[in-house]
Design a protein around this motif. Structure first.
Motif, PDB file in Angstrom:
ATOM      1  N   PHE A   5      -7.178 -10.832  24.024  1.00 25.62           N
ATOM      2  CA  PHE A   5      -6.050 -10.218  24.730  1.00 25.62           C
ATOM      3  C   PHE A   5      -5.168  -9.515  23.691  1.00 25.62           C
ATOM      4  CE2 PHE A   5      -2.230 -10.047  27.412  1.00 25.62           C
ATOM      5  CZ  PHE A   5      -2.801  -9.549  28.560  1.00 25.62           C
ATOM      6  N   PRO A   6      -5.567  -8.278  23.291  1.00 24.46           N
ATOM      7  CA  PRO A   6      -4.915  -7.634  22.146  1.00 24.46           C
ATOM      8  C   PRO A   6      -3.607  -6.925  22.513  1.00 24.46           C
ATOM      9  CG  PRO A   6      -6.677  -6.241  22.971  1.00 24.46           C
ATOM     10  CD  PRO A   6      -6.660  -7.468  23.854  1.00 24.46           C
ATOM     11  N   PHE A   7      -2.718  -7.674  23.177  1.00 29.37           N
ATOM     12  CA  PHE A   7      -1.441  -7.087  23.574  1.00 29.37           C
ATOM     13  C   PHE A   7      -0.321  -7.961  23.027  1.00 29.37           C
ATOM     14  CE2 PHE A   7      -4.655  -6.027  26.709  1.00 29.37           C
ATOM     15  CZ  PHE A   7      -4.555  -4.642  26.761  1.00 29.37           C
ATOM     16  N   GLY A   8       0.535  -7.361  22.193  1.00 31.65           N
ATOM     17  CA  GLY A   8       1.613  -8.123  21.564  1.00 31.65           C
ATOM     18  C   GLY A   8       2.968  -7.674  22.068  1.00 31.65           C
ATOM     19  N   GLN A   9       3.882  -7.447  21.097  1.00 31.83           N
ATOM     20  CA  GLN A   9       5.250  -7.126  21.508  1.00 31.83           C
ATOM     21  C   GLN A   9       5.491  -5.640  21.720  1.00 31.83           C
ATOM     22  OE1 GLN A   9       7.834  -9.240  18.772  1.00 31.83           O
ATOM     23  NE2 GLN A   9       7.837 -10.910  20.272  1.00 31.83           N
ATOM     24  N   ARG A  10       4.586  -4.822  21.195  1.00 36.47           N
ATOM     25  CA  ARG A  10       4.734  -3.383  21.413  1.00 36.47           C
ATOM     26  C   ARG A  10       3.415  -2.688  21.071  1.00 36.47           C
ATOM     27  NH1 ARG A  10       8.217  -0.256  19.601  1.00 36.47           N
ATOM     28  NH2 ARG A  10       6.724   1.241  18.835  1.00 36.47           N
ATOM     29  N   PHE A  11       3.357  -1.385  21.358  1.00 34.27           N
ATOM     30  CA  PHE A  11       2.163  -0.608  21.014  1.00 34.27           C
ATOM     31  C   PHE A  11       1.939  -0.684  19.505  1.00 34.27           C
ATOM     32  CE2 PHE A  11       0.434   3.470  19.457  1.00 34.27           C
ATOM     33  CZ  PHE A  11      -0.817   3.402  20.055  1.00 34.27           C
ATOM     34  N   ASN A  12       0.715  -0.927  19.102  1.00 34.74           N
ATOM     35  CA  ASN A  12       0.396  -1.059  17.686  1.00 34.74           C
ATOM     36  C   ASN A  12      -0.255   0.232  17.195  1.00 34.74           C
ATOM     37  OD1 ASN A  12      -0.352  -1.823  15.171  1.00 34.74           O
ATOM     38  ND2 ASN A  12      -1.588  -3.591  15.798  1.00 34.74           N
ATOM     39  N   ASP A  13       0.426   0.917  16.275  1.00 39.86           N
ATOM     40  CA  ASP A  13      -0.158   2.174  15.779  1.00 39.86           C
ATOM     41  C   ASP A  13      -0.932   1.961  14.477  1.00 39.86           C
ATOM     42  OD1 ASP A  13       1.858   1.760  14.006  1.00 39.86           O
ATOM     43  OD2 ASP A  13       2.860   3.692  14.305  1.00 39.86           O
ATOM     44  N   LYS A  14      -1.225   0.688  14.161  1.00 37.92           N
ATOM     45  CA  LYS A  14      -2.041   0.401  12.966  1.00 37.92           C
ATOM     46  C   LYS A  14      -3.512   0.238  13.386  1.00 37.92           C
ATOM     47  CE  LYS A  14       1.617   0.070  10.286  1.00 37.92           C
ATOM     48  NZ  LYS A  14       2.560   0.587  11.292  1.00 37.92           N
ATOM     49  N   MET A  15      -4.416   0.287  12.381  1.00 34.48           N
ATOM     50  CA  MET A  15      -5.848   0.174  12.681  1.00 34.48           C
ATOM     51  C   MET A  15      -6.199  -1.145  13.357  1.00 34.48           C
ATOM     52  SD  MET A  15      -7.967   1.337   9.405  1.00 34.48           S
ATOM     53  CE  MET A  15      -7.284   0.103   8.306  1.00 34.48           C
ATOM     54  N   GLY A  16      -5.520  -2.206  12.903  1.00 32.55           N
ATOM     55  CA  GLY A  16      -5.767  -3.513  13.504  1.00 32.55           C
ATOM     56  C   GLY A  16      -7.077  -4.145  13.066  1.00 32.55           C
ATOM     57  N   THR A  17      -7.610  -3.726  11.910  1.00 32.61           N
ATOM     58  CA  THR A  17      -8.865  -4.343  11.455  1.00 32.61           C
ATOM     59  C   THR A  17      -8.558  -5.659  10.718  1.00 32.61           C
ATOM     60  OG1 THR A  17      -8.711  -2.906   9.539  1.00 32.61           O
ATOM     61  CG2 THR A  17     -10.312  -2.299  11.207  1.00 32.61           C
ATOM     62  N   VAL A  18      -9.397  -6.654  10.941  1.00 33.76           N
ATOM     63  CA  VAL A  18      -9.313  -7.922  10.210  1.00 33.76           C
ATOM     64  C   VAL A  18     -10.725  -8.291   9.746  1.00 33.76           C
ATOM     65  CG1 VAL A  18      -7.239  -8.867  11.330  1.00 33.76           C
ATOM     66  CG2 VAL A  18      -9.469  -9.235  12.375  1.00 33.76           C
ATOM     67  N   PRO A  19     -10.816  -9.122   8.678  1.00 34.85           N
ATOM     68  CA  PRO A  19     -12.155  -9.487   8.199  1.00 34.85           C
ATOM     69  C   PRO A  19     -12.952 -10.238   9.273  1.00 34.85           C
ATOM     70  CG  PRO A  19     -10.466 -10.092   6.587  1.00 34.85           C
ATOM     71  CD  PRO A  19      -9.747  -9.679   7.833  1.00 34.85           C
ATOM     72  N   LEU A  20     -14.226  -9.937   9.352  1.00 36.29           N
ATOM     73  CA  LEU A  20     -15.139 -10.710  10.196  1.00 36.29           C
ATOM     74  C   LEU A  20     -15.715 -11.792   9.286  1.00 36.29           C
ATOM     75  CD1 LEU A  20     -16.607 -10.434  13.150  1.00 36.29           C
ATOM     76  CD2 LEU A  20     -18.553  -9.787  11.754  1.00 36.29           C
ATOM     77  N   LEU A  21     -15.302 -13.026   9.512  1.00 35.92           N
ATOM     78  CA  LEU A  21     -15.652 -14.105   8.581  1.00 35.92           C
ATOM     79  C   LEU A  21     -17.101 -14.542   8.747  1.00 35.92           C
ATOM     80  CD1 LEU A  21     -12.369 -16.147   9.094  1.00 35.92           C
ATOM     81  CD2 LEU A  21     -12.867 -14.427   7.320  1.00 35.92           C
TER      82      LEU A  21
END
Ligand code: HEM
Length: 306
Positions: A5-21
């Motif tokens: 559920f990738p919805f937080g406090q506001r629109f995210n204008d960053k890539m939003g990539t995180v390591p796949l462990l």
């Protein structure tokens, strides 16, 4: 309920990539597995060259994807998939589809389809390959594309693939371009993308666009704050990026998840608030790009009272 559920406090204008462990799945298998694989096979039977394309000369990368995907499935889902490797001779058993295959890595004659086309029929993910200094799209199997298709993008560098949206999120795409250039072997990443749709039809590749546009035009007059929760769908993409060790190509995997909006709101106490926060801070040009403008007003009214 959606697994993310990738919805937080506001629109995210960053890539939003995180390591796949190491402990994270590259490929995800859920309750829709059988229906989605059946749908892929139907689409490929109908229009093979539309849903699978590969520029010549990328056999190694295709076999690398096959190896990676099968090993991952067998490791994380040992009850559903069994892999036996004897040197280059592999035996694959897919217990969910009741299928078995024996083939030799590197020998395309031992499989009924091109390696990437074959392995794409074992997973719900769309699988796409990029390579070279500009991360050029060299092909893939794309059955559930959201508003694009291989015909339009194969042969284009990463930057140009994103040209239709660049003015809206230029810094994000520049950052993503750098990430693509520098992505090391053994350090895959993942991110989520989201949209809101008027149907849960999985194949939204470009050939479906005229019919989907017509559907929106027909349904818009029927959308009210009272009914809209049961008329719209959240559509998420779990996207992974993995550098392949031998070819140096990048595998872009896309797993599409969807759920009816009202069901998601019923399942998560804070869903309506979070969706409202994100949608009301998303730049209008982005809402337009995502095709959400026609139903924003009843949608926001619904979310405020949900
Ligand atoms: C970190 C990596 C990436 C980021 C941050 C990113 C970001 C985005 C964003 C923000 C959009 C607009 C759609 C939306 O938000 O709903 C988009 C669209 C798109 N992305 Fe990416 N993307 C990434 C990787 C890729 C890769 C590897 C491909 C390879 C094929 C790709 C293909 C596309 C396509 C085809 C579209 C639709 C473009 C159109 O309208 O013609 N993306 N991407």
């Amino acid at each position: 309920m959606l697994p993310y559920f990738p919805f937080g406090q506001r629109f995210n204008d960053k890539m939003g990539t995180v390591p796949l462990l190491e402990s994270d799945r590259l490929i995800e298998v859920d309750g829709h597995y059988q229906t989605e694989i059946a749908l892929k096979k139907e689409l490929l039977a109908e229009l093979q060259d539309y849903y699978f394309q590969m520029l010549p000369g990328h056999e190694t990368a295709q076999w690398e994807v096959l190896e990676l995907v099968l090993q991952n499935l067998a490791r994380f889902h040992p009850d559903q998939f069994t892999l036996r490797q004897e040197g280059n001779h592999w035996h694959w058993a897919n217990h969910l589809l009741n299928e078995e295959a024996t083939f030799t890595i590197g020998d395309s004659g031992t499989l009924p389809n091109a390696p990437l086309d074959w392995v794409g029929r074992q997973v719900q993910e769309d699988l796409v390959l990029l390579t070279g200094p500009e991360s050029t799209l060299i092909g893939g199997q794309l059955c559930f594309g959201n508003g694009w298709c291989l015909d339009e993008k194969v042969g284009l560098p990463f930057w140009q693939i994103h040209a239709p949206i660049v003015p809206i999120v230029s810094p994000m795409i520049q950052a993503a371009q750098k990430l693509m250039e520098r992505l090391p072997v053994g350090r895959p990443v993942w991110r989520m993308n989201w949209s809101v749709k008027i149907t849960d039809q999985l194949d939204m590749t470009s050939r479906q666009t005229p019919a989907l546009d017509q559907l929106i035009a027909d349904l818009i007059p029927t959308l009210t704050p009272e009914t809209i929760g049961n008329q719209l769908y959240l559509r998420l993409e779990r996207q992974t990026l993995t550098r392949l060790p031998t070819s140096g190509a990048i595998l872009f995997g896309i797993h599409t998840y969807q759920n009816i909006l009202a069901a998601e709101i019923a399942a998560r106490p804070d869903a309506a608030t979070r969706l409202l926060q994100v949608f009301s801070t998303t730049p209008p040009a982005m809402l337009d790009y995502k095709g959400m403008t026609p139903f924003m007003r009843p949608l926001l009214t619904y979310l405020k009272s949900a």
